[in-house]
Design an enzyme around this catalytic site. Sequence first.
Site, PDB file in Angstrom:
ATOM      1  N   ASN A 110       0.803  -1.225   0.000  1.00 20.61           N
ATOM      2  CA  ASN A 110       0.000   0.000   0.000  1.00 20.61           C
ATOM      3  C   ASN A 110       0.837   1.277   0.000  1.00 20.61           C
ATOM      4  OD1 ASN A 110      -1.558  -2.044   2.185  1.00 20.61           O
ATOM      5  ND2 ASN A 110      -2.682  -1.423   0.357  1.00 20.61           N
ATOM      6  N   ILE A 131       1.021   6.859   0.020  1.00 16.01           N
ATOM      7  CA  ILE A 131       0.333   5.883   0.857  1.00 16.01           C
ATOM      8  C   ILE A 131      -1.121   5.745   0.416  1.00 16.01           C
ATOM      9  CG2 ILE A 131      -0.298   5.307   3.235  1.00 16.01           C
ATOM     10  CD1 ILE A 131       1.930   7.478   4.002  1.00 16.01           C
ATOM     11  N   CYS A 132      -1.553   4.519   0.209  1.00 20.58           N
ATOM     12  CA  CYS A 132      -2.950   4.257  -0.138  1.00 20.58           C
ATOM     13  C   CYS A 132      -3.703   3.977   1.160  1.00 20.58           C
ATOM     14  CB  CYS A 132      -3.040   3.061  -1.083  1.00 20.58           C
ATOM     15  SG  CYS A 132      -4.714   2.707  -1.612  1.00 20.58           S
ATOM     16  N   LEU A 133      -4.382   5.027   1.662  1.00 20.80           N
ATOM     17  CA  LEU A 133      -5.110   4.927   2.921  1.00 20.80           C
ATOM     18  C   LEU A 133      -6.274   5.903   2.850  1.00 20.80           C
ATOM     19  CD1 LEU A 133      -5.009   3.611   5.768  1.00 20.80           C
ATOM     20  CD2 LEU A 133      -3.654   5.576   6.500  1.00 20.80           C
ATOM     21  N   ASP A 163      -6.212  -3.598  -1.991  1.00 24.73           N
ATOM     22  CA  ASP A 163      -6.216  -2.228  -2.512  1.00 24.73           C
ATOM     23  C   ASP A 163      -4.766  -1.755  -2.634  1.00 24.73           C
ATOM     24  OD1 ASP A 163      -7.110   0.233  -3.370  1.00 24.73           O
ATOM     25  OD2 ASP A 163      -7.512   0.995  -1.344  1.00 24.73           O
TER      26      ASP A 163
END
Length: 153
Positions: A78, A85-87, A122
């Site tokens: 992620n 950052i994928c959040l 994701d």
Amino acid sequence: MQRASRLKRELSLLTTEPPPGITCWQNEEQLDELRAQILGGVDTPPPQGIFNLEIVVPERYPFEPPKIRFLTPIYHPNIDSAGRICLDVLKLPPKGAWRPSLNISTLLTSIQLLMAEPNPDDPLMADISPPYKYNKQLFLRNAKEWTEKYASQ
């Protein structure tokens, strides 16, 4: 004005009562640029490393989330090679979950949790997701090598 007073309050709290394994400070005298360090946990995918992050606080904070990215390379599905950052809490709705009631301490704690518990469904790094899902030993070995190479004291 609201941004400055809120940031001052948040930084004071981060200094006096930091979340475990997290430190955050102002980058020189620029109020809108912060630095943070997150310690990788003992039994987490990036084990026992020190990971540096950059936090850029936008003019519209807290109505817009800060931009946070890793400065230390990390082997994680992620987090991409540029440190993005994928959040969801780092994005505005409708795609994200940012709310003005959240703060930098909460975001850093969420990132620390993501480090320990990646979301392979994701991914930002599609090539890291399969080892995490299907070959945990390979993933852990790679995460450890990256940590030793980039995030050791």
